[in-house]
Every structure is written in C-alpha cells, then in structure tokens.
Enzyme design. Structure first.
Site, PDB file in Angstrom:
ATOM      1  N   HIS A 273     -10.622 113.147  35.838  1.00 59.32           N
ATOM      2  CA  HIS A 273     -11.544 113.675  36.976  1.00 59.32           C
ATOM      3  C   HIS A 273     -12.955 112.944  37.014  1.00 59.32           C
ATOM      4  O   HIS A 273     -12.807 111.616  37.711  1.00 59.32           O
ATOM      5  CB  HIS A 273     -11.823 115.045  36.295  1.00 59.32           C
ATOM      6  CG  HIS A 273     -12.441 115.955  37.380  1.00 59.32           C
ATOM      7  ND1 HIS A 273     -12.722 115.732  38.551  1.00 59.32           N
ATOM      8  CD2 HIS A 273     -12.945 117.346  37.244  1.00 59.32           C
ATOM      9  CE1 HIS A 273     -13.338 116.717  39.271  1.00 59.32           C
ATOM     10  NE2 HIS A 273     -13.380 117.808  38.523  1.00 59.32           N
ATOM     11  N   HIS A 312      -4.864 110.958  44.402  1.00 62.06           N
ATOM     12  CA  HIS A 312      -5.605 112.053  44.433  1.00 62.06           C
ATOM     13  C   HIS A 312      -4.790 113.304  44.605  1.00 62.06           C
ATOM     14  O   HIS A 312      -3.843 113.344  45.476  1.00 62.06           O
ATOM     15  CB  HIS A 312      -6.545 112.105  45.676  1.00 62.06           C
ATOM     16  CG  HIS A 312      -7.906 113.246  45.494  1.00 62.06           C
ATOM     17  ND1 HIS A 312      -7.569 114.509  45.889  1.00 62.06           N
ATOM     18  CD2 HIS A 312      -9.120 113.080  44.927  1.00 62.06           C
ATOM     19  CE1 HIS A 312      -8.662 115.131  45.481  1.00 62.06           C
ATOM     20  NE2 HIS A 312      -9.752 114.307  44.980  1.00 62.06           N
ATOM     21  N   ASP A 368     -14.009 107.671  43.322  1.00 60.82           N
ATOM     22  CA  ASP A 368     -14.350 106.870  42.120  1.00 60.82           C
ATOM     23  C   ASP A 368     -14.008 105.405  42.177  1.00 60.82           C
ATOM     24  O   ASP A 368     -14.480 104.634  41.308  1.00 60.82           O
ATOM     25  CB  ASP A 368     -13.557 107.519  41.012  1.00 60.82           C
ATOM     26  CG  ASP A 368     -14.246 108.628  40.406  1.00 60.82           C
ATOM     27  OD1 ASP A 368     -15.473 109.215  40.983  1.00 60.82           O
ATOM     28  OD2 ASP A 368     -13.735 109.661  40.084  1.00 60.82           O
TER      29      ASP A 368
HETATM   30  N1  ACO Z   1      -1.902 104.643  39.481  1.00 61.17           N
HETATM   31  C1  ACO Z   1      -0.366 104.570  39.553  1.00 61.17           C
HETATM   32  N2  ACO Z   1       0.346 105.400  39.554  1.00 61.17           N
HETATM   33  C2  ACO Z   1      -0.203 106.604  39.931  1.00 61.17           C
HETATM   34  C3  ACO Z   1      -1.630 106.962  40.361  1.00 61.17           C
HETATM   35  C4  ACO Z   1      -2.518 105.796  39.779  1.00 61.17           C
HETATM   36  N3  ACO Z   1      -3.605 105.967  39.956  1.00 61.17           N
HETATM   37  N4  ACO Z   1      -1.813 108.032  40.431  1.00 61.17           N
HETATM   38  C5  ACO Z   1      -0.546 108.686  40.747  1.00 61.17           C
HETATM   39  N5  ACO Z   1       0.570 107.742  40.362  1.00 61.17           N
HETATM   40  C6  ACO Z   1       1.935 107.788  40.524  1.00 61.17           C
HETATM   41  C7  ACO Z   1       2.397 108.874  39.478  1.00 61.17           C
HETATM   42  O1  ACO Z   1       2.815 108.117  38.351  1.00 61.17           O
HETATM   43  C8  ACO Z   1       3.505 109.556  40.093  1.00 61.17           C
HETATM   44  O2  ACO Z   1       4.724 108.588  40.136  1.00 61.17           O
HETATM   45  P1  ACO Z   1       5.826 109.370  39.744  1.00 61.17           P
HETATM   46  O3  ACO Z   1       6.266 110.042  41.159  1.00 61.17           O
HETATM   47  O4  ACO Z   1       7.060 108.026  40.088  1.00 61.17           O
HETATM   48  O5  ACO Z   1       6.115 110.034  38.813  1.00 61.17           O
HETATM   49  C9  ACO Z   1       3.165 109.785  41.369  1.00 61.17           C
HETATM   50  O6  ACO Z   1       2.242 108.608  41.646  1.00 61.17           O
HETATM   51  C10 ACO Z   1       2.497 111.039  41.578  1.00 61.17           C
HETATM   52  O7  ACO Z   1       1.287 111.390  40.847  1.00 61.17           O
HETATM   53  P2  ACO Z   1       0.848 112.661  40.253  1.00 61.17           P
HETATM   54  O8  ACO Z   1       0.359 112.200  38.796  1.00 61.17           O
HETATM   55  O9  ACO Z   1       2.005 113.535  40.193  1.00 61.17           O
HETATM   56  O10 ACO Z   1      -0.239 113.008  40.874  1.00 61.17           O
HETATM   57  P3  ACO Z   1      -1.367 114.248  40.745  1.00 61.17           P
HETATM   58  O11 ACO Z   1      -1.655 114.597  41.972  1.00 61.17           O
HETATM   59  O12 ACO Z   1      -0.833 115.057  39.623  1.00 61.17           O
HETATM   60  O13 ACO Z   1      -2.496 113.400  40.235  1.00 61.17           O
HETATM   61  C11 ACO Z   1      -4.562 112.077  39.951  1.00 61.17           C
HETATM   62  C12 ACO Z   1      -3.609 113.065  40.837  1.00 61.17           C
HETATM   63  C13 ACO Z   1      -4.645 112.926  38.606  1.00 61.17           C
HETATM   64  C14 ACO Z   1      -5.790 111.916  40.438  1.00 61.17           C
HETATM   65  C15 ACO Z   1      -3.533 110.620  39.714  1.00 61.17           C
HETATM   66  O14 ACO Z   1      -3.573 110.154  41.051  1.00 61.17           O
HETATM   67  C16 ACO Z   1      -4.518 109.869  38.777  1.00 61.17           C
HETATM   68  O15 ACO Z   1      -4.362 109.840  37.696  1.00 61.17           O
HETATM   69  N6  ACO Z   1      -5.381 108.854  39.414  1.00 61.17           N
HETATM   70  C17 ACO Z   1      -6.040 107.937  38.640  1.00 61.17           C
HETATM   71  C18 ACO Z   1      -7.471 108.655  38.133  1.00 61.17           C
HETATM   72  C19 ACO Z   1      -8.251 108.803  39.013  1.00 61.17           C
HETATM   73  O16 ACO Z   1      -8.563 108.072  39.722  1.00 61.17           O
HETATM   74  N7  ACO Z   1      -8.953 110.072  39.062  1.00 61.17           N
HETATM   75  C20 ACO Z   1      -9.861 110.466  39.829  1.00 61.17           C
HETATM   76  C21 ACO Z   1      -9.692 111.579  40.829  1.00 61.17           C
HETATM   77  S1  ACO Z   1     -10.839 111.829  41.963  1.00 61.17           S
HETATM   78  C22 ACO Z   1     -11.879 112.679  41.448  1.00 61.17           C
HETATM   79  O17 ACO Z   1     -11.705 113.613  40.474  1.00 61.17           O
HETATM   80  C23 ACO Z   1     -13.355 112.675  41.821  1.00 61.17           C
END
Ligand code: ACO
Length: 433
Positions: A273, A312, A368
């Site tokens: 987050h 996201h 971010d």
């Molecule tokens: N890098 C690589 N792969 C990713 C990323 C990423 N940043 N984000 C998601 N994926 C992939 C997942 O592995 C998943 O792949 P799969 O379908 O093969 O299993 C798919 O994309 C879907 O991802 P989920 O984790 O199911 O998406 P969710 O909506 O649960 O997660 C989150 C959202 C937590 C923001 C995620 O994208 C992430 O971890 N991003 C990196 C952390 C980040 O930048 N957070 C800031 C968010 S903005 C904020 O809080 C202000």
C-alpha cells in the site's frame, strides 16, 4: 445479451439443491448480501454466505466522497476531477471539500485555514513521548504510535457521537499530522524539533519544521511548496482502499479518531500500500542501469518479484495520479536537478507497457511509481515516504470516518468466515499425543 422490455431490477436465483426459486432485488447495480441468507437447503441452515476474500467484489458502504472508474482511469473527489483539483485547488481546500462535501466559499476557506493553522502545535508531553524513540526508529512506527498516543491527551475525542468533538478532533488531526511527521524526520537526524510557524502555509510550515536551521524564519521555495501541495491533493483520498477500510472498520466500534487513524496509518505502512514508493526506489537502485532492465523484467515475469509501482486493485488503466505526478516531477527536477533514477523509471515503464505480461494483466504505473523519485529529489529519505503519504490521507480517512459515523446503515464491522477447520473432537491428553 438481449434486453427484455419487461425486465425488473432483480435477480431470479434457482437453488438447484432444493429446486426453490428466489427473487433478489438489485439496487444501485448491487445485490444485498443479506438477501442470500434466505436461501437455505434445510430450515435450520444459517443461509447462504457470500464468499469474497479480501473484498475484491464487495461494497462495504455507500459513499459520496470519492469516485473511481478503474477501467477509464477516472478519479473524482465529490464530483470534481482530480486533474482540475491538482491544477486549481490547494490541499487545505481539497481537505475541506472531502470532509464537508462542497468547495468552501472564501470566508469558509479562511476560517478553515485559520482553525488548522492554529492547531499545529503538539502537546509537550507528546513531544517528550517522541523523544523516547530509538535514534533510528522508522518514521512510520513513530507516527503510528504518536497518533495513537494523542488519544490520551484529547480525551473528549472518545465521544464520537458528538459532532462538535468530531469537528474539533478532525481539525487537530489534520493540523498536527505534519508536525508529527516532521518531528520523526528531525528525530532521525538528531536535530532539535522545530515548532510550527503559523505564518506559513500548511506545506510551507511543514517544510520549515523539516529543514529550518538557524535562520529566523524559513523561506520555502514556492515551486517545492506547490509541488508538495499537488502531491498532497493527489494522495488525499482513494475510496475504500486498505487503510481507509481499516479506518472505517476500527472506527465502526466507535473508537476515538486518533486510535482509528493510527490503525489506518498502520495499514498504510505496508509495502503493498503506502510503502510501495519506498520499494520502487529500492527496485530502481537495484536495477542500477538501463541496460539491466530487460533482465529485471524477465525475472519479474518468471515470478521472482514484483514490478513495484505497477498494478492496482481498482485501476486497470493508467492511474490518473501517476500522469499528474509525471508533470510535477518535471517542475521539481528543473529546480533540484534531475534524479538519475527517473531515466531508469521512464525506460522501465516504456518496456513494461509494451510487454504482453503487463498488457494482459492490465498492469500500469500507479501513483507510487513516480512519487518516490520526486520525494527523493526533494531530499527525503525513503523511510519518510509513507509518512508523507499519511499527512494528506488523514483528510480522506477523516472524511470517510465521519461519513461512516453518520451512516444510518452502520453496524460494527464484522465479516463472516467459511470455517474449514476440524469438526468437534474430544481433547487429547498430553500422554496420548
Ligand atoms: N508486478 C508483477 N506482477 C504483478 C504486479 C506487479 N507489480 N501486480 C500484479 N501482478 C500480477 C500478479 O502476479 C497476478 O498475476 P497472475 O494472474 O499470473 O497470478 C496478476 O498480476 C493480478 O495481480 P493481483 O495480485 O491479483 O492483483 P491485486 O489487485 O490483488 O493487487 C496490487 C494489486 C497489490 C497493487 C498489486 O498490483 C501489487 O502488488 N503491485 C505492486 C505494489 C504496489 O505498487 N502497490 C501500490 C498500490 S497503489 C497504492 O497503494 C497507493
């Protein structure tokens, strides 16, 4: 799909276990989960539950504060597009809008600004409390603990049903958050804490509390002041995200706003987050050079880690805040000189946005991805980043908290579970295990 002229705002559900048919009303494009309770196989059953781990498809409240269309990349506070607010508003005006629901008149804004400006000082006991932390304590650990401890000073805050108490403590929290954050920074550097200068703007005073040394009055750079004000506007609210959900959930038990805000800040602390921009900087430093990007992207795709600052839960398109931040970055770098990490970030974004892995999963830069690069150029250490996020988000948390308390449908937050453990069994004495 064909539209039926006789269509009704409801679902017809057939329970194939019993052959019974149920009509479930649809309101505001949603069904009420409690309506499924009447679907039972046996009379004594509890009724059907709706299973939604991590609330991926569950609306936990009705809210009139922030609207997001994740597919279109739209973000609006109280109906005003984020792009317009970032261009034309100030953080304090935006905070007023979020909390009160309308843009203030000039007189209302003056009164609001004045209230906040005159509540920036912290109780000396709180300052002493902060002095007790280890010299290298993480700013967010200090911030969370100090905000929670403030509830011991403002005892009236426990009366959350009293609108006057809610208003007074809303103002205190928005006013004091920069003071707490700035004190964590000075603490880590072994510098004396700088008391607020109420002649400066909200952001100008924050910069003074961070960076003032021996000069009689700190003179903030207007460019940096505006850049941080814009970043604060962008971070002020984001509907039912992890920390806001924590604020509402803890607040639903009628905890005081300091305890609830501390809980929200704790949720924000996590790298998934508010800690993501810290992770972005570490990632960019780790990549080190543009030539290493293809190898890094390959490793992410093989599951070796995340591309931090991408993806996201709600945006499946470019995060509109990331677009605005990119413009702000240009203005800041003109003043501070470029951050070498920006070049790596831009190239990484270019490569990722052309890659099928990221295209298929609709992974775009989020707020971010660039915010950390700006904060770093401004001279903030990476572990200060989530504290910089917590300052403006406090306005959003409080707006959501107040809305929750006034919601007639409010109940203490209490999800259900699907129990998957052992069924009832007799206790096994120690010598028989
Ligand atoms: N890098 C690589 N792969 C990713 C990323 C990423 N940043 N984000 C998601 N994926 C992939 C997942 O592995 C998943 O792949 P799969 O379908 O093969 O299993 C798919 O994309 C879907 O991802 P989920 O984790 O199911 O998406 P969710 O909506 O649960 O997660 C989150 C959202 C937590 C923001 C995620 O994208 C992430 O971890 N991003 C990196 C952390 C980040 O930048 N957070 C800031 C968010 S903005 C904020 O809080 C202000």
């Amino acid at each position: 799909m064909k539209e039926d002229p006789e269509s009704k705002e409801s679902l017809t559900v057939v329970d194939n276990r019993t052959g019974l048919t149920y009509e479930i009303p649809i309101k505001d494009q949603a069904v009420n989960a409690s309506d499924f309770r009447k679907i039972k196989e046996h009379e004594r059953d509890f009724g059907l539950l709706v299973y939604d781990p991590s609330f991926v498809n569950t609306a936990s409240c009705r809210s009139a504060i922030t609207f997001i269309d994740g597919d279109q990349g739209v973000l609006e506070y109280r109906g005003y597009p984020i792009e317009e607010l970032a261009k034309k508003s100030t953080f304090l005006e935006t905070a007023y809008l979020l909390i009160k629901g309308e843009l203030p008149t000039s007189a209302e804004l003056d009164a609001w600004t004045n209230e906040i400006r005159t509540h920036t000082y912290m109780h000396e006991k709180m300052k002493m409390f902060m002095e007790g932390f280890q010299y290298d304590a993480h700013p967010m650990g200090m911030l969370i603990a100090t905000v929670a401890a403030m509830s011991t000073i403002y005892r009236d805050a426990r009366d959350v049903t009293d609108p006057e108490s809610r208003e007074a403590n809303t103002i205190r929290l928005i006013a004091k958050m920069p003071t707490v954050a700035a004190f964590t920074y000075r603490h880590n550097r072994g510098l004396p804490y700088v008391y607020p200068d109420n002649d400066l703007t909200y952001v100008g005073n924050f910069l003074s509390m961070l960076w003032k040394m021996a000069e009689p009055q700190y003179a903030p750079s207007p460019v940096l002041e505006r850049a941080i004000d814009v970043l604060f506007i962008l971070h002020a609210d984001h509907e039912q995200n992890c920390s806001t959900n924590a604020m509402r959930s803890v607040g639903s038990s009628e905890s005081d706003p300091y305890s609830s805000t501390a809980a929200a800040a704790a949720a924000l602390y996590g790298p998934l987050h508010g800690g993501a921009n810290e992770a972005v900087i570490n990632m960019l430093n780790g990549i080190g050079d543009k030539k290493n990007i293809p190898d890094f992207v390959r490793r992410v795709k093989e599951g070796e880690g995340l591309l931090w600052g991408f993806g996201h839960r709600v945006y499946k398109n470019y995060d509109p805040r990331a677009e605005i931040i990119k413009q702000t970055a240009d203005e800041v770098f003109e003043l501070t000189g470029p951050n070498p990490l920006l070049e790596i970030a831009l190239e990484l974004e270019r490569i990722a946005l052309e890659d099928d892995y990221f295209i298929e999963r609709k992974l775009y830069p989020n707020v971010d991805f660039y915010s950390g690069i700006i904060y770093q150029a401004l001279g903030f250490p990476v572990d200060m980043f989530p504290a910089l996020f917590a300052i403006p988000r406090t306005a959003g948390w409080l707006a959501q908290w107040r809305e929750m308390l006034e919601d007639k449908e409010r109940k203490i937050a209490r999800p259900r579970q699907l129990f998957v453990g052992e069924s009832r069994r007799p206790y096994v004495p120690m010598d028989q295990r």
